[in-house]
Every structure is written in C-alpha cells, then in structure tokens.
Design an enzyme around this catalytic site. Structure first.
Site, short mmCIF file in Angstrom:
data_model
loop_
_atom_site.label_atom_id
_atom_site.label_comp_id
_atom_site.label_asym_id
_atom_site.label_seq_id
_atom_site.Cartn_x
_atom_site.Cartn_y
_atom_site.Cartn_z
N SER A 139 11.51 6.22 -6.41
CA SER A 139 10.83 6.59 -7.66
C SER A 139 11.34 7.93 -8.12
O SER A 139 11.91 8.71 -7.33
CB SER A 139 9.31 6.66 -7.41
OG SER A 139 8.63 7.27 -8.48
N TYR A 152 1.92 9.66 -2.91
CA TYR A 152 2.97 8.75 -3.37
C TYR A 152 4.34 9.44 -3.31
O TYR A 152 5.32 8.86 -2.84
CB TYR A 152 2.65 8.30 -4.80
CG TYR A 152 3.62 7.29 -5.36
CD1 TYR A 152 3.57 5.96 -4.99
CD2 TYR A 152 4.59 7.67 -6.30
CE1 TYR A 152 4.44 5.02 -5.52
CE2 TYR A 152 5.48 6.75 -6.83
CZ TYR A 152 5.41 5.43 -6.43
OH TYR A 152 6.28 4.51 -6.96
#
Length: 241
Positions: A139, A152
């Site tokens: 990501s 995350y």
C-alpha cells in the site's frame, strides 16, 4: 505484455474487489488461477464466472495448514505453480493512541504473517517449475506515514521489507519477488471513503481495481523477467511529492 498461457497463479482475497479483478485479468491473459478467500459463496461465484480456468479454495491466510492445502490444490489441479499474488488484506484505521492490541495484532497476522506463510508454502512448487513470481500487494501506507494508519501502515511497511529481503533469498532459484503499492482504490473494502474529495491526488480520482491488476499481470508475466526486489506505486501520483 507476454502471454500468460500455461502459467498457474494463486490469488488470495479474490472473492471480490481488487482480487477478483486481478483474477479476471490473469485468466483473460491465459493463466489458470487458484482463487482463495474466507468469503466462500462470493469466491465460488467468481470462479464460476471464470470457468475452467479458475478454481476456488476457502482459505484463511493466517493458517499454515490452509496454505499447504492451497499450494497442493494448484499443483494437483493444474500440474504446476508459477506465481503467487498475496492480495488478501484487512484495512482498519485508528489513531495510534486509540488503537487496540487486538486490532493491531490482527492486522499484522493477516497483512504480514499471511503473505510470509504463503511465500514459504509455494517456494517448493515454484522451484520445481524452474522459477516464478511472487507479488506482494502492499500500500502507499507502506511507503509514507498516514494519519490513523499506525497498525495498517506497520503491516504494509513490514510487507515491503519482507519483499526486499525475500527477493535476495529466492533469486538463486529464479523466483522474483516484488511489491505493489496501491493508493485509494475503489473497492468494497474502501466503500466508506469512496465519496470523498480526491482532488489532493494529482490525477484527481480513486483508482480502479483493473489498474492494479494490469500491473500485477505484468509482474507475473515473463515480460518482467529481470525485475525483482522492486516497489511499484499505483496511486495517481499521490506519493510523488
């Protein structure tokens, strides 16, 4: 891009969204795909749409036993294994001071331990095939700090490091390992933020799952045969500045 004819690929988290788009693009290019997910009904529906080029396996990526079964399904069904796309992930946000130990640990297990277990499980089959490709879907939160992404982001930064080190470990076997770093992609997982103003992104919009899938198809293909240990952003220019 070179054809994917004859290649067999595992795609995790393929029951919907980005994973389903990746599986569709890979099969359209000639690959046979083992789709995995914990969403059994949706996953079987995606595999049915793709026909004989796809098979679905219910799969918890945090289970080493499940990974052994997935790798065996690939070789028993299609005779070989050429690539793994570690796409499955959880996305949750919270400021670090409000993050819980349980949520932090869960994201690490799914987003980092899961890909590690998968890589370890598929290496024997990839070596048997004479080499292959592993694509870890990280990501932009694995490249830059983002508010609310302590858990995350930690998992995705970790996946970035796992990719780089593993690329060196596995190069001798002809196994390439690369990471893809999507920005905001319009999928069911991000539905809650899809209506936001995306003018801060240079291209002015969210990305589409197919735009990530096209890059992954390239990294699976022999067109990327001299590419390993590399990070690719698909973020509309968000991390350029």
């Amino acid at each position: 891009m070179k054809t994917l004819d004859g290649k067999v690929v595992i795609v995790t988290g393929a029951a919907r969204g980005q994973g389903a788009a990746e599986a569709a693009l890979l099969t359209a290019a000639g690959a046979r795909v083992v789709l995995t997910d914990v969403r059994e009904e949706e996953g079987r529906a995606v595999a049915a749409e793709l026909g004989g080029a796809a098979v679905f396996v219910r799969h918890d990526v945090t289970s080493a036993e499940d990974w052994t079964r997935v790798a065996s399904t690939a070789t028993e069904t299609y005779g070989r294994l050429d690539a793994l796309v570690n796409n499955a992930a959880l996305w949750r946000t919270a400021p670090v001071q409000e993050e819980t130990e349980e949520s932090f640990a869960l994201l690490l297990r799914v987003n980092l331990l899961g890909p590690f277990l998968g890589m370890r499980a598929v290496v024997p089959a990839l070596r048997e095939a004479g080499g292959g490709s592993i694509v870890n879907v990280s990501s932009t939160a694995g490249l830059i700090g983002i508010p609310g992404h302590a858990a995350y982001g930690s998992s995705k930064f970790g996946l970035r490091g796992l990719t780089r080190s593993s690329a060196l470990d596995l190069a001798a076997y002809g196994i390439r390992v690369n990471s893809v770093h999507p920005g905001a992609i319009d999928t069911p997982m991000t539905a809650a933020v899809a209506g936001r103003d995306w003018s801060h992104v240079p291209l002015g919009r969210m990305g589409h799952p197919q735009e990530v899938g096209e890059l992954i198809a390239f990294l699976v293909s022999d067109a990327s045969s001299y590419v390993t240990g590399t990070e690719f952003t698909v973020d509309g220019g968000l991390t350029t500045g």
